[in-house]
Design an enzyme around this catalytic site. Structure first.
Site, PDB file in Angstrom:
ATOM      1  N   HIS A  30       0.869  -1.181   0.000  1.00  0.00           N
ATOM      2  CA  HIS A  30       0.000   0.000   0.000  1.00  0.00           C
ATOM      3  C   HIS A  30       0.899   1.222   0.000  1.00  0.00           C
ATOM      4  O   HIS A  30       1.726   1.400   0.895  1.00  0.00           O
ATOM      5  CB  HIS A  30      -0.919   0.024   1.216  1.00  0.00           C
ATOM      6  CG  HIS A  30      -1.809   1.233   1.239  1.00  0.00           C
ATOM      7  ND1 HIS A  30      -3.040   1.265   0.614  1.00  0.00           N
ATOM      8  CD2 HIS A  30      -1.625   2.468   1.773  1.00  0.00           C
ATOM      9  CE1 HIS A  30      -3.587   2.462   0.776  1.00  0.00           C
ATOM     10  NE2 HIS A  30      -2.750   3.213   1.470  1.00  0.00           N
ATOM     11  N   CYS A  31       0.760   2.054  -1.019  1.00  0.00           N
ATOM     12  CA  CYS A  31       1.621   3.222  -1.171  1.00  0.00           C
ATOM     13  C   CYS A  31       0.909   4.471  -0.663  1.00  0.00           C
ATOM     14  O   CYS A  31      -0.112   4.885  -1.224  1.00  0.00           O
ATOM     15  CB  CYS A  31       2.009   3.400  -2.646  1.00  0.00           C
ATOM     16  SG  CYS A  31       3.061   4.838  -2.935  1.00  0.00           S
TER      17      CYS A  31
END
Length: 359
Positions: free
Chosen positions: A183-184
């Site tokens: 998850h960025c």
């Protein structure tokens, strides 16, 4: 300059810290997380004392949103850095172009370099990373095989659906994602099977943006050194550049920040490409690191049928009746069944097959 270096170090730790569990970078990142957790816990306790009041409830809900919910704060931080650097370029560098080091051609190149990262930032932020739904579940189950080491057939406790191989539940996006890499927070979205290419283009264009801004500012500083005839004095190159950086703080800060940021961005991009070419996601690299670390502590128990599967003696562990427990002492006894070779791994990232809906 201290602020510039601090921001660059912070960006470096945010990118590489979670991916280095057992080395110095990971240790520093964990220490910062502990400080962050201590501060957030302290604030939560204060809020809990005020939770009976509307002020406490408001602060508590905002704090929960910041820490545990999907929010655009880091996206705004990224946009702030990009817009600020462009503003500095506009007021401190562009008025000094053209000069002997920079031709007017840069006025035509600049719009493409500036708009590209914003374009791919938007695409990567809004794209579907490959969310697992009841409609595409069968398609995902047919695309990948369980390896019974990293992935076993089981149901997601949150989504209440079967988890396809290589998928992972994201607690922030609140869904399972096919071939989840990570998850960025920079794009406020998961990076997975469907949007990895957009994420790489986002990194590439951001890196080019940084290199180009660094180049323009450095050439402008060289021009200013000539204008001020600094090389006519008895001074070393280091003294000359130290003086020009101090006398032109905006251009100097932009130059240093742009080049340092480019190193971080391209370094992370190369790291991602190495993993992709090896047929491994960030999530899977964590799991392999944990297995590698556990093997250093001693042998690991594993089913003989799974071991036969990884040694290519059988096509599927379910085909074997030998489920006795054996031990492995070397990571080479296992294989990454998702590694299809460098070319096919990269092609799958660049041109993923569509996740068809169940008819």
């Amino acid at each position: 300059m201290f602020i510039v270096l601090s921001v660059v170090v912070l960006i470096f730790l945010m990118l590489f810290g979670p991916r280095n569990r057992h080395n110095f970078i990971g240790t520093v990142y964990r220490q910062l997380l502990q400080v962050y957790n201590f501060v957030s816990t302290f604030v939560y306790r204060i809020v809990s004392l005020l939770e009976q009041t509307w002020i406490g409830q408001c602060i508590g809900s905002r704090l929960h949103w910041i820490v545990y919910e999907k929010n655009p704060l880091v996206q705004l931080f990224y946009l702030g850095l990009m817009i600020t650097s462009f503003f500095i370029l506009m007021i401190a560098v562009l008025p000094r172009i053209p000069n002997p080091y920079l031709s007017p051609l840069h006025f035509y190149i600049l719009p493409f370099v500036v708009t590209s990262p914003f374009l791919w930032f938007t695409v990567a932020s809004q794209s579907d990373p490959g969310r697992v739904t009841k409609d595409n579940l069968d398609s995902m189950l047919s695309m990948w095989q369980y390896d019974y080491v990293l992935y076993d057939p089981k149901e997601c406790r949150t989504c209440k659906t079967k988890k396809p191989p290589r998928s992972k539940h994201c607690s922030i996006c609140k869904c399972c994602v096919a071939v989840l890499d990570h998850h960025c927070v920079w794009i406020n979205n998961c990076v997975g099977y469907n949007n990895y290419r957009y994420f790489m283009l986002f990194l590439l264009t951001t890196g080019i943006y940084c290199v180009y801004f660094g180049y323009l500012s450095m050439r402008t500083l060289q021009h200013l050194i000539d204008v001020k005839q600094l090389r006519s004095y008895r001074a070393t190159e280091f003294q000359i550049w130290t003086f020009i950086l101090q006398s032109e703080p905006l251009v100097g800060a932009l130059c240093l920040f742009a080049y340092f940021s480019a190193l971080v961005v391209f370094g992370f991009m190369i790291h991602c490409l190495i993993l992709v070419s090896s047929g491994v996601t960030q999530n899977e690299s964590f799991k392999w690191d944990d297995i590698r670390y556990a093997l250093k502590q001693g042998p690991l128990d594993i089913s003989q049928s799974v071991l036969d599967f990884h040694s290519r003696k059988i096509q599927n562990p379910k085909q074997s009746s030998n489920h006795a427990i054996t031990q492995i002492t070397d990571l080479k006894q296992l294989r990454n069944i998702y590694d299809m070779g460098v070319r096919r791994n990269l092609m799958q990232m660049l041109f993923p097959k569509p996740l068809h809906k169940t008819q």
